[in-house]
Design a protein around this motif. Structure first.
Motif, PDB file in Angstrom:
ATOM      1  N   GLY A   1       0.810  -1.212   0.000  1.00 52.41           N
ATOM      2  CA  GLY A   1       0.000   0.000   0.000  1.00 52.41           C
ATOM      3  C   GLY A   1       0.839   1.256   0.000  1.00 52.41           C
ATOM      4  O   GLY A   1       0.515   2.239  -0.678  1.00 52.41           O
ATOM      5  N   PHE A   2       1.946   1.224   0.748  1.00 51.42           N
ATOM      6  CA  PHE A   2       2.838   2.394   0.789  1.00 51.42           C
ATOM      7  C   PHE A   2       3.493   2.636  -0.563  1.00 51.42           C
ATOM      8  O   PHE A   2       3.581   3.786  -1.020  1.00 51.42           O
ATOM      9  CB  PHE A   2       3.899   2.175   1.868  1.00 51.42           C
ATOM     10  CG  PHE A   2       4.880   3.295   1.988  1.00 51.42           C
ATOM     11  CD1 PHE A   2       6.181   3.137   1.569  1.00 51.42           C
ATOM     12  CD2 PHE A   2       4.504   4.518   2.524  1.00 51.42           C
ATOM     13  CE1 PHE A   2       7.103   4.160   1.675  1.00 51.42           C
ATOM     14  CE2 PHE A   2       5.413   5.562   2.634  1.00 51.42           C
ATOM     15  CZ  PHE A   2       6.711   5.372   2.207  1.00 51.42           C
ATOM     16  N   VAL A   3       3.930   1.573  -1.233  1.00 48.64           N
ATOM     17  CA  VAL A   3       4.536   1.725  -2.557  1.00 48.64           C
ATOM     18  C   VAL A   3       3.517   2.256  -3.559  1.00 48.64           C
ATOM     19  O   VAL A   3       3.816   3.143  -4.373  1.00 48.64           O
ATOM     20  CB  VAL A   3       5.129   0.381  -3.029  1.00 48.64           C
ATOM     21  CG1 VAL A   3       5.600   0.471  -4.483  1.00 48.64           C
ATOM     22  CG2 VAL A   3       6.294  -0.035  -2.137  1.00 48.64           C
ATOM     23  N   ILE A   4       2.284   1.726  -3.504  1.00 46.61           N
ATOM     24  CA  ILE A   4       1.232   2.218  -4.403  1.00 46.61           C
ATOM     25  C   ILE A   4       0.949   3.691  -4.143  1.00 46.61           C
ATOM     26  O   ILE A   4       0.749   4.490  -5.068  1.00 46.61           O
ATOM     27  CB  ILE A   4      -0.041   1.370  -4.240  1.00 46.61           C
ATOM     28  CG1 ILE A   4       0.207  -0.066  -4.728  1.00 46.61           C
ATOM     29  CG2 ILE A   4      -1.213   1.985  -5.002  1.00 46.61           C
ATOM     30  CD1 ILE A   4      -0.948  -0.999  -4.484  1.00 46.61           C
ATOM     31  N   TYR A   5       0.938   4.081  -2.873  1.00 51.42           N
ATOM     32  CA  TYR A   5       0.710   5.486  -2.533  1.00 51.42           C
ATOM     33  C   TYR A   5       1.806   6.379  -3.106  1.00 51.42           C
ATOM     34  O   TYR A   5       1.533   7.454  -3.668  1.00 51.42           O
ATOM     35  CB  TYR A   5       0.650   5.636  -1.013  1.00 51.42           C
ATOM     36  CG  TYR A   5       0.683   7.062  -0.534  1.00 51.42           C
ATOM     37  CD1 TYR A   5       1.863   7.618  -0.025  1.00 51.42           C
ATOM     38  CD2 TYR A   5      -0.443   7.873  -0.581  1.00 51.42           C
ATOM     39  CE1 TYR A   5       1.903   8.926   0.407  1.00 51.42           C
ATOM     40  CE2 TYR A   5      -0.410   9.183  -0.145  1.00 51.42           C
ATOM     41  CZ  TYR A   5       0.766   9.702   0.349  1.00 51.42           C
ATOM     42  OH  TYR A   5       0.808  10.999   0.773  1.00 51.42           O
ATOM     43  N   LEU A   6       3.076   5.943  -2.989  1.00 46.01           N
ATOM     44  CA  LEU A   6       4.171   6.737  -3.542  1.00 46.01           C
ATOM     45  C   LEU A   6       4.050   6.875  -5.059  1.00 46.01           C
ATOM     46  O   LEU A   6       4.258   7.955  -5.615  1.00 46.01           O
ATOM     47  CB  LEU A   6       5.512   6.095  -3.188  1.00 46.01           C
ATOM     48  CG  LEU A   6       5.952   6.157  -1.724  1.00 46.01           C
ATOM     49  CD1 LEU A   6       7.321   5.517  -1.576  1.00 46.01           C
ATOM     50  CD2 LEU A   6       5.986   7.585  -1.222  1.00 46.01           C
ATOM     51  N   ILE A   7       3.688   5.766  -5.729  1.00 44.97           N
ATOM     52  CA  ILE A   7       3.573   5.821  -7.191  1.00 44.97           C
ATOM     53  C   ILE A   7       2.435   6.738  -7.617  1.00 44.97           C
ATOM     54  O   ILE A   7       2.579   7.559  -8.530  1.00 44.97           O
ATOM     55  CB  ILE A   7       3.374   4.401  -7.757  1.00 44.97           C
ATOM     56  CG1 ILE A   7       4.624   3.545  -7.486  1.00 44.97           C
ATOM     57  CG2 ILE A   7       3.093   4.440  -9.246  1.00 44.97           C
ATOM     58  CD1 ILE A   7       4.475   2.097  -7.877  1.00 44.97           C
TER      59      ILE A   7
ATOM     60  N   SER B   1       7.878   8.764 -14.984  1.00 43.64           N
ATOM     61  CA  SER B   1       7.501   8.436 -13.614  1.00 43.64           C
ATOM     62  C   SER B   1       8.632   7.681 -12.921  1.00 43.64           C
ATOM     63  O   SER B   1       9.152   6.686 -13.444  1.00 43.64           O
ATOM     64  CB  SER B   1       6.225   7.578 -13.611  1.00 43.64           C
ATOM     65  OG  SER B   1       5.936   7.117 -12.307  1.00 43.64           O
ATOM     66  N   ALA B   2       9.018   8.175 -11.748  1.00 42.53           N
ATOM     67  CA  ALA B   2      10.080   7.496 -10.992  1.00 42.53           C
ATOM     68  C   ALA B   2       9.636   6.111 -10.549  1.00 42.53           C
ATOM     69  O   ALA B   2      10.433   5.170 -10.508  1.00 42.53           O
ATOM     70  CB  ALA B   2      10.470   8.350  -9.783  1.00 42.53           C
ATOM     71  N   GLY B   3       8.345   5.978 -10.226  1.00 42.04           N
ATOM     72  CA  GLY B   3       7.850   4.668  -9.801  1.00 42.04           C
ATOM     73  C   GLY B   3       7.932   3.638 -10.903  1.00 42.04           C
ATOM     74  O   GLY B   3       8.313   2.488 -10.676  1.00 42.04           O
ATOM     75  N   VAL B   4       7.581   4.031 -12.130  1.00 47.24           N
ATOM     76  CA  VAL B   4       7.642   3.096 -13.257  1.00 47.24           C
ATOM     77  C   VAL B   4       9.079   2.689 -13.542  1.00 47.24           C
ATOM     78  O   VAL B   4       9.384   1.514 -13.809  1.00 47.24           O
ATOM     79  CB  VAL B   4       6.992   3.734 -14.497  1.00 47.24           C
ATOM     80  CG1 VAL B   4       7.206   2.851 -15.731  1.00 47.24           C
ATOM     81  CG2 VAL B   4       5.507   3.959 -14.262  1.00 47.24           C
ATOM     82  N   ARG B   5       9.990   3.652 -13.499  1.00 45.33           N
ATOM     83  CA  ARG B   5      11.400   3.327 -13.743  1.00 45.33           C
ATOM     84  C   ARG B   5      11.938   2.368 -12.687  1.00 45.33           C
ATOM     85  O   ARG B   5      12.672   1.425 -12.994  1.00 45.33           O
ATOM     86  CB  ARG B   5      12.226   4.605 -13.765  1.00 45.33           C
ATOM     87  CG  ARG B   5      12.009   5.458 -15.008  1.00 45.33           C
ATOM     88  CD  ARG B   5      12.820   6.723 -14.954  1.00 45.33           C
ATOM     89  NE  ARG B   5      12.263   7.666 -13.981  1.00 45.33           N
ATOM     90  CZ  ARG B   5      12.905   8.731 -13.514  1.00 45.33           C
ATOM     91  NH1 ARG B   5      14.146   8.959 -13.893  1.00 45.33           N
ATOM     92  NH2 ARG B   5      12.334   9.532 -12.663  1.00 45.33           N
ATOM     93  N   LEU B   6      11.569   2.615 -11.440  1.00 47.82           N
ATOM     94  CA  LEU B   6      12.040   1.735 -10.368  1.00 47.82           C
ATOM     95  C   LEU B   6      11.442   0.345 -10.495  1.00 47.82           C
ATOM     96  O   LEU B   6      12.133  -0.662 -10.333  1.00 47.82           O
ATOM     97  CB  LEU B   6      11.679   2.358  -9.017  1.00 47.82           C
ATOM     98  CG  LEU B   6      12.094   1.561  -7.773  1.00 47.82           C
ATOM     99  CD1 LEU B   6      13.601   1.382  -7.736  1.00 47.82           C
ATOM    100  CD2 LEU B   6      11.606   2.246  -6.511  1.00 47.82           C
ATOM    101  N   LEU B   7      10.144   0.280 -10.795  1.00 55.05           N
ATOM    102  CA  LEU B   7       9.501  -1.026 -10.948  1.00 55.05           C
ATOM    103  C   LEU B   7      10.061  -1.781 -12.147  1.00 55.05           C
ATOM    104  O   LEU B   7      10.122  -3.022 -12.134  1.00 55.05           O
ATOM    105  CB  LEU B   7       7.992  -0.844 -11.093  1.00 55.05           C
ATOM    106  CG  LEU B   7       7.241  -0.397  -9.832  1.00 55.05           C
ATOM    107  CD1 LEU B   7       5.764  -0.181 -10.134  1.00 55.05           C
ATOM    108  CD2 LEU B   7       7.415  -1.419  -8.711  1.00 55.05           C
ATOM    109  N   GLY B   8      10.484  -1.059 -13.200  1.00 59.87           N
ATOM    110  CA  GLY B   8      11.097  -1.731 -14.339  1.00 59.87           C
ATOM    111  C   GLY B   8      12.383  -2.439 -13.965  1.00 59.87           C
ATOM    112  O   GLY B   8      12.632  -3.573 -14.398  1.00 59.87           O
TER     113      GLY B   8
END
Length: 363
Positions: free
Chosen positions: A103-109, A148-155
């Protein structure tokens, strides 16, 4: 003292340590926010606090897995695994912690995506390639959309997880050792040298001389330690056939953390990148301790205290605390002279400790 009392004291001590470290992270973030004259609201203003909190969470998870999967730090038998109620409670807490983390990761993204969508379109102009300098074309929003920083990190994480699953599901231990020893570490060292030469090739920089000096010290140090990690794998990785190799996850985690901390040091401008580097150097001896415990490496009984991991661990803690003091003293000012002196002394002592440890460890 019975086993339950020992486990209770261990848990309470761990909670106290985590609480103190979390409070230090809060104090550092608040001091920087006050020095900037802002409330440090929003995701972009507090990213360094999230980074420190994520590093702290990672250390807690790693130590927790090691504690509950082995005999623990104090050598006490993990008799709680024989109790079905304790196992049920442990599983429930793991599920709750996992859901909270997701949930915290989703919130950050979502927050990062919302901030990117809410950003006003740029009003600047750019010159068309090949056109005279007087002819300009408006820069449209589609041309300057932020990644998006979240997308790059998840990649990156997706590839990391895929590699782990390939090893755990399909490959035997010998093939895992072959991949890590002949692909991951050599490739990591090659990329590290490329990054270092790229850093040396920059003739212009927005950073001060003392700031660059600190970066070079710490970047060279973490690359040298990566080389030592490869040598450690060669020496204790599982023999000639590799059937005893069982630490693929920890080697991959080490390589991933190396690239993360090198990027933070080299590509960011925040003062907290040096604090993150010292936190990384604190975690390396603990990671080596876990690596040896999982791999079953028995160190010689006559090995002196100075040839072990603890001098490096305590030295890194001292440097970490001194870095916090430097940050609190200088605030948001772009001054790195005191930090450069501190880092130079730290790296010099670190090198002396390595020289002291090498002869006895190789005997």
């Amino acid at each position: 003292m019975d086993n339950r009392s020992v486990i209770f004291l261990e848990v309470m001590a761990a909670i106290a340590i985590v609480g103190v470290l979390a409070f230090l992270i809060f104090l550092v973030g608040r001091a920087v926010a006050q020095s900037r004259g802002t409330s440090a609201g929003g995701l972009s203003g507090r990213w360094y606090q999230y980074l420190l909190a994520a590093l702290l969470l990672l250390v807690v998870i790693v130590l927790g897995i090691w504690q509950f999967s082995t005999d623990g730090l104090l050598g006490q038998a993990a008799d709680w695994r024989a109790d079905s109620r304790a196992i049920t409670f442990f599983v429930i807490m793991l599920v709750v912690a996992g859901l909270g983390l997701v949930g915290f990761v989703i919130y950050l993204i979502t927050q990062s995506a919302a901030q990117g969508a809410a950003a006003p379109p740029p009003t600047g102009f750019t010159t068309e390639p090949g056109a005279p300098s007087s002819e300009t074309v408006p820069v449209t929003e589609a041309e300057t959309r932020p990644a998006s920083a979240g997308v790059r990190l998840l990649g990156l994480l997706a590839l990391f997880v895929a590699f782990l699953l390939l090893n755990w599901i399909y490959l035997a231990k010998a093939e895992q050792l072959f991949l890590v020893q002949n692909l991951i570490y050599p490739a990591a060292l090659a990329v590290a040298l490329v990054l270092l030469f790229d850093k040396a090739a920059r003739g212009w920089n927005v950073k001060s001389g003392a700031e660059n000096f600190r970066e070079w010290l710490l970047c060279d140090t973490v690359i040298f330690l990566l080389i030592l990690g490869f040598l450690n794998l060669r020496q204790y990785g599982g023999g000639e056939n590799g059937e005893a190799y069982s630490v693929m996850f920890w080697d991959m985690l080490y390589v991933a953390l190396f690239f993360l901390i090198f990027w933070i040091l080299d590509r960011t401008l925040t003062r907290f990148r040096f604090l993150a580097a010292h936190a990384y150097l604190i975690g390396l001896p603990i990671l080596l301790l876990i690596w040896r415990a999982v791999q079953g490496v028995a160190m010689p009984a006559e090995l002196s205290w100075w040839s072990g991991i603890w001098p490096f661990f305590f030295l890194a803690i001292i440097a970490f605390v001194l870095e916090i003091i430097v940050i609190l003293l200088q605030g948001g000012e772009n001054k790195h002279g005191l930090g450069a002196i501190k880092d130079a002394i730290y790296v010099a002592i670190y090198g002396i400790l390595l020289i002291i440890a090498v002869p006895e460890a190789a005997a």
